[in-house]
Scaffold this motif. Structure first.
Motif, PDB file in Angstrom:
ATOM      1  N   SER A  27       0.818  -1.214   0.000  1.00  0.00           N
ATOM      2  CA  SER A  27       0.000   0.000   0.000  1.00  0.00           C
ATOM      3  C   SER A  27       0.852   1.263   0.000  1.00  0.00           C
ATOM      4  CB  SER A  27      -0.924  -0.002   1.216  1.00  0.00           C
ATOM      5  OG  SER A  27      -0.168  -0.077   2.413  1.00  0.00           O
ATOM      6  N   CYS A  28       2.128   1.152   0.381  1.00  0.00           N
ATOM      7  CA  CYS A  28       3.031   2.299   0.364  1.00  0.00           C
ATOM      8  C   CYS A  28       3.555   2.600  -1.037  1.00  0.00           C
ATOM      9  CB  CYS A  28       4.200   2.055   1.310  1.00  0.00           C
ATOM     10  SG  CYS A  28       5.162   0.571   0.926  1.00  0.00           S
ATOM     11  N   GLY A  29       3.305   1.726  -1.995  1.00  0.00           N
ATOM     12  CA  GLY A  29       3.784   1.934  -3.354  1.00  0.00           C
ATOM     13  C   GLY A  29       5.117   1.285  -3.648  1.00  0.00           C
ATOM     14  N   ARG A  30       5.717   0.628  -2.678  1.00  0.00           N
ATOM     15  CA  ARG A  30       7.006  -0.028  -2.886  1.00  0.00           C
ATOM     16  C   ARG A  30       6.825  -1.536  -2.858  1.00  0.00           C
ATOM     17  NH1 ARG A  30      11.616   2.607   0.759  1.00  0.00           N
ATOM     18  NH2 ARG A  30      12.818   1.391  -0.738  1.00  0.00           N
ATOM     19  N   GLU A  31       7.890  -2.262  -3.246  1.00  0.00           N
ATOM     20  CA  GLU A  31       7.823  -3.718  -3.212  1.00  0.00           C
ATOM     21  C   GLU A  31       7.717  -4.209  -1.775  1.00  0.00           C
ATOM     22  OE1 GLU A  31      10.335  -6.109  -5.840  1.00  0.00           O
ATOM     23  OE2 GLU A  31      11.151  -4.228  -6.591  1.00  0.00           O
ATOM     24  N   LEU A  32       7.149  -5.393  -1.620  1.00  0.00           N
ATOM     25  CA  LEU A  32       6.940  -5.936  -0.289  1.00  0.00           C
ATOM     26  C   LEU A  32       8.277  -6.109   0.422  1.00  0.00           C
ATOM     27  CD1 LEU A  32       4.255  -8.666  -1.030  1.00  0.00           C
ATOM     28  CD2 LEU A  32       3.904  -6.323  -0.252  1.00  0.00           C
ATOM     29  N   CYS A  33       8.287  -5.776   1.708  1.00  0.00           N
ATOM     30  CA  CYS A  33       9.516  -5.914   2.502  1.00  0.00           C
ATOM     31  C   CYS A  33       9.942  -7.372   2.595  1.00  0.00           C
ATOM     32  CB  CYS A  33       9.303  -5.339   3.900  1.00  0.00           C
ATOM     33  SG  CYS A  33       8.914  -3.583   3.934  1.00  0.00           S
ATOM     34  N   CYS A  34       8.959  -8.281   2.715  1.00  0.00           N
ATOM     35  CA  CYS A  34       9.292  -9.691   2.882  1.00  0.00           C
ATOM     36  C   CYS A  34       9.909 -10.288   1.630  1.00  0.00           C
ATOM     37  CB  CYS A  34       8.039 -10.478   3.274  1.00  0.00           C
ATOM     38  SG  CYS A  34       6.663 -10.285   2.131  1.00  0.00           S
ATOM     39  N   SER A  35       9.680  -9.701   0.473  1.00  0.00           N
ATOM     40  CA  SER A  35      10.234 -10.240  -0.763  1.00  0.00           C
ATOM     41  C   SER A  35      11.487  -9.513  -1.226  1.00  0.00           C
ATOM     42  CB  SER A  35       9.186 -10.173  -1.880  1.00  0.00           C
ATOM     43  OG  SER A  35       8.842  -8.829  -2.165  1.00  0.00           O
ATOM     44  N   THR A  36      11.908  -8.461  -0.507  1.00  0.00           N
ATOM     45  CA  THR A  36      13.088  -7.706  -0.915  1.00  0.00           C
ATOM     46  C   THR A  36      14.211  -7.793   0.112  1.00  0.00           C
ATOM     47  OG1 THR A  36      12.025  -5.730  -0.004  1.00  0.00           O
ATOM     48  CG2 THR A  36      11.853  -6.083  -2.390  1.00  0.00           C
ATOM     49  N   TRP A  37      13.915  -7.591   1.397  1.00  0.00           N
ATOM     50  CA  TRP A  37      14.998  -7.572   2.383  1.00  0.00           C
ATOM     51  C   TRP A  37      14.637  -8.230   3.707  1.00  0.00           C
ATOM     52  CZ3 TRP A  37      14.203  -5.160   7.060  1.00  0.00           C
ATOM     53  CH2 TRP A  37      13.104  -4.302   7.146  1.00  0.00           C
ATOM     54  N   LEU A  38      13.367  -8.364   4.037  1.00  0.00           N
ATOM     55  CA  LEU A  38      12.973  -8.899   5.337  1.00  0.00           C
ATOM     56  C   LEU A  38      12.989 -10.419   5.297  1.00  0.00           C
ATOM     57  CD1 LEU A  38      11.951  -8.012   8.136  1.00  0.00           C
ATOM     58  CD2 LEU A  38       9.630  -8.243   7.253  1.00  0.00           C
ATOM     59  N   THR A  39      13.713 -11.020   6.221  1.00  0.00           N
ATOM     60  CA  THR A  39      13.822 -12.481   6.259  1.00  0.00           C
ATOM     61  C   THR A  39      13.235 -13.089   7.522  1.00  0.00           C
ATOM     62  OG1 THR A  39      16.054 -12.264   7.177  1.00  0.00           O
ATOM     63  CG2 THR A  39      15.862 -12.522   4.787  1.00  0.00           C
ATOM     64  N   ASP A  40      13.229 -12.355   8.614  1.00  0.00           N
ATOM     65  CA  ASP A  40      12.660 -12.898   9.855  1.00  0.00           C
ATOM     66  C   ASP A  40      11.289 -12.261  10.079  1.00  0.00           C
ATOM     67  OD1 ASP A  40      13.869 -10.446  10.142  1.00  0.00           O
ATOM     68  OD2 ASP A  40      14.275 -10.711  12.281  1.00  0.00           O
ATOM     69  N   PHE A  41      10.285 -13.097  10.254  1.00  0.00           N
ATOM     70  CA  PHE A  41       8.909 -12.634  10.395  1.00  0.00           C
ATOM     71  C   PHE A  41       8.542 -12.648  11.880  1.00  0.00           C
ATOM     72  CE2 PHE A  41       9.233 -14.677   6.230  1.00  0.00           C
ATOM     73  CZ  PHE A  41       8.882 -13.622   5.417  1.00  0.00           C
ATOM     74  N   ARG A  42       8.501 -11.463  12.467  1.00  0.00           N
ATOM     75  CA  ARG A  42       8.125 -11.348  13.863  1.00  0.00           C
ATOM     76  C   ARG A  42       6.610 -11.216  13.977  1.00  0.00           C
ATOM     77  NH1 ARG A  42      12.656  -6.974  16.047  1.00  0.00           N
ATOM     78  NH2 ARG A  42      14.501  -8.197  15.435  1.00  0.00           N
ATOM     79  N   SER A  43       6.099 -11.635  15.105  1.00  0.00           N
ATOM     80  CA  SER A  43       4.654 -11.580  15.322  1.00  0.00           C
ATOM     81  C   SER A  43       4.214 -10.129  15.492  1.00  0.00           C
ATOM     82  CB  SER A  43       4.282 -12.393  16.563  1.00  0.00           C
ATOM     83  OG  SER A  43       4.928 -11.857  17.719  1.00  0.00           O
ATOM     84  N   VAL A  44       3.091  -9.803  14.890  1.00  0.00           N
ATOM     85  CA  VAL A  44       2.515  -8.456  14.955  1.00  0.00           C
ATOM     86  C   VAL A  44       1.144  -8.576  15.601  1.00  0.00           C
ATOM     87  CG1 VAL A  44       1.926  -6.382  13.663  1.00  0.00           C
ATOM     88  CG2 VAL A  44       3.746  -7.873  12.841  1.00  0.00           C
ATOM     89  N   SER A  45       0.887  -7.786  16.625  1.00  0.00           N
ATOM     90  CA  SER A  45      -0.392  -7.823  17.329  1.00  0.00           C
ATOM     91  C   SER A  45      -1.123  -6.500  17.144  1.00  0.00           C
ATOM     92  CB  SER A  45      -0.169  -8.097  18.820  1.00  0.00           C
ATOM     93  OG  SER A  45       0.638  -7.081  19.402  1.00  0.00           O
TER      94      SER A  45
END
Length: 435
Positions: free
Chosen positions: A213-231
């Motif tokens: 929604s920010c207009g950029r590529e998804l963080c998880c597919s570009t640089w984010l490798t560890d998925f922390r829980s979000v509440s």
């Protein structure tokens, strides 16, 4: 980072046309820049003999270079697999591989060590490309088979092994799925070994990629490798509306970026009193209605007067709370709110030569009426000019007539004078004749 050959020309990207196999490996997902590439090792140090190899959609593994091959970033290699061999691309070599392995808890020594066989030949690459071309058509059929068997699962991606001897089906499901009948259909239809692997919704989004929604590529597919829980508490601390359509990402879960600035918000909220603490005044008890973390303001309303909010600062609220703990009350919140009264009069300055902000406030006049008025005024002006010309011509005519009359009178007078002279001369001539 993009290489120099991927720059734009006339607004369109030129592209390196290497399909992600350039020497910098900058066109791929989850790429690590080798900032030690230009540095030489000290004397007596042997280079690290492990290599990072990337497969489809950013999947990476680490292999030992037992054959001491001279490998560089972008080389296509044949690697060891459980059965047969796989084809991948080298994405990192040298000492940075040691850092990445330590980061991902991969031990360089153990029983499950995989190694690199050789550099891929053209035959290996052709088989690999043919297998990759089959994946999209197979995914459509596999989804149809799952729908026919009424299985509550979604097949998101298919990945062939480099030698085309095995196909891995990645799927997502909320509950446990019995897909034994499905595997039989896949083996009968696709004529290859089948492996089913369940992934989470975040891993699925990371594999497929997309635009957020920010207009950029998804963080998880570009640089984010560890998925922390979000509440949802992360959204509450940041005072975001609990709208699942806005807070959810492409994976259907809460966005990972909600955790990025959470620590900063928590540090800022330490200066704020708790919102459930009520302020005791002589006028009544005030309850917190709203807080502004950025400006450090809080809004309170008296019980029974919920429409009238009074804005005070966090320091003032803490001061009133301290007095209340000492069994002291404040006269009213209006005394504190008077210090924060802002002048709402808008004053604009035309600094850059812009038009006035109130240029659209004045009512628009009817252009037709203006045109009609202009036409009427022009017609009246023309009529007045014509009358003036006529009057001027008439005056000129009168002056000319008077001049003609004067001339005729003069001519008459001259003729009479001549006659008189002639009559005077005649008798003299007659006398002379008689003589």
């Amino acid at each position: 980072m993009a290489c120099a050959s991927c720059s734009t020309k006339d607004g369109s990207p030129k592209g390196c046309k290497n399909n992600g196999t350039c020497g910098t490996d900058s066109c791929n997902k989850l790429t690590v820049f080798d900032w030690l590439a230009n540095m030489s090792l000290p004397n007596g140090e042997t280079p690290f003999n492990w290599v990072e190899v990337r497969y489809k959609n950013g999947r990476k593994h680490y292999y030992k270079n037992t054959e001491n091959l001279t490998l560089s970033i972008g080389d296509i290699v044949a690697t060891q697999a459980q059965a047969g061999h796989d084809i991948g691309m080298v994405t990192l070599t040298g000492e940075l591989v040691r850092v990445q392995m330590k980061r991902k808890n991969t031990a360089p020594e153990g029983e499950d060590i995989l190694k690199i066989y050789r550099k891929a030949s053209q035959k290996d690459i052709d088989i690999w490309h043919k297998a990759r071309d089959r994946e999209e058509a197979m995914k459509v059929k596999a989804r149809q088979f799952a729908i026919d068997l009424k299985l509550q699962m979604k097949i998101s991606d298919i990945e062939f092994q480099g030698d085309a001897s095995k196909a891995t089906f990645y799927y997502t499901a909320e509950e446990r799925v019995d897909f034994r009948e499905l595997i039989k259909l896949f083996a009968r239809e696709f004529r290859t070994r089948i492996e089913m692997r369940q992934v989470g919704f975040r891993q699925e989004a990371a594999r497929l990629g997309g635009i957020g929604s920010c207009g950029r590529e998804l963080c998880c597919s570009t640089w984010l490798t560890d998925f922390r829980s979000v509440s949802t508490s992360a959204a509450r601390y940041q005072q975001l509306s609990l709208n699942p359509q806005k807070l959810a990402g492409q994976c259907g879960k809460l966005k990972c970026c909600l955790n990025y600035e959470l620590d900063t918000y928590l540090d800022a909220l330490k200066a704020f009193p708790k919102t459930d603490i009520k302020l005791k005044t002589d006028k009544g008890i005030a309850v917190c209605q709203k807080t502004d973390i950025f400006k450090g303001h809080m809004w309170y309303a008296y019980e029974g007067e919920w429409m009238n909010w009074h804005k005070i600062t966090t320091e003032q609220a803490n001061e009133i709370i301290v007095l209340n703990k000492q069994n002291k009350t404040v006269t009213s919140l209006e005394e504190y709110a008077l210090d924060l009264v802002e002048d709402t009069k808008a004053v604009f300055e035309n600094v850059v030569g812009q038009d006035s902000l109130t240029r659209f406030d004045s009512p628009k006049r009817n252009k037709k009426r203006r045109n009609n008025r202009r036409k009427g005024n022009q017609a009246n002006n023309k009529g007045n000019q014509r009358n003036n010309n006529k009057s001027q011509n008439s005056t000129k005519g009168n002056t000319n007539n008077q001049g003609d009359r004067k001339q005729t009178a003069n001519t008459k007078n001259s003729g009479q004078n001549k006659r008189r002279r002639n009559t005077k001369r005649k008798p003299q001539n007659a006398k002379n004749n008689q003589k």
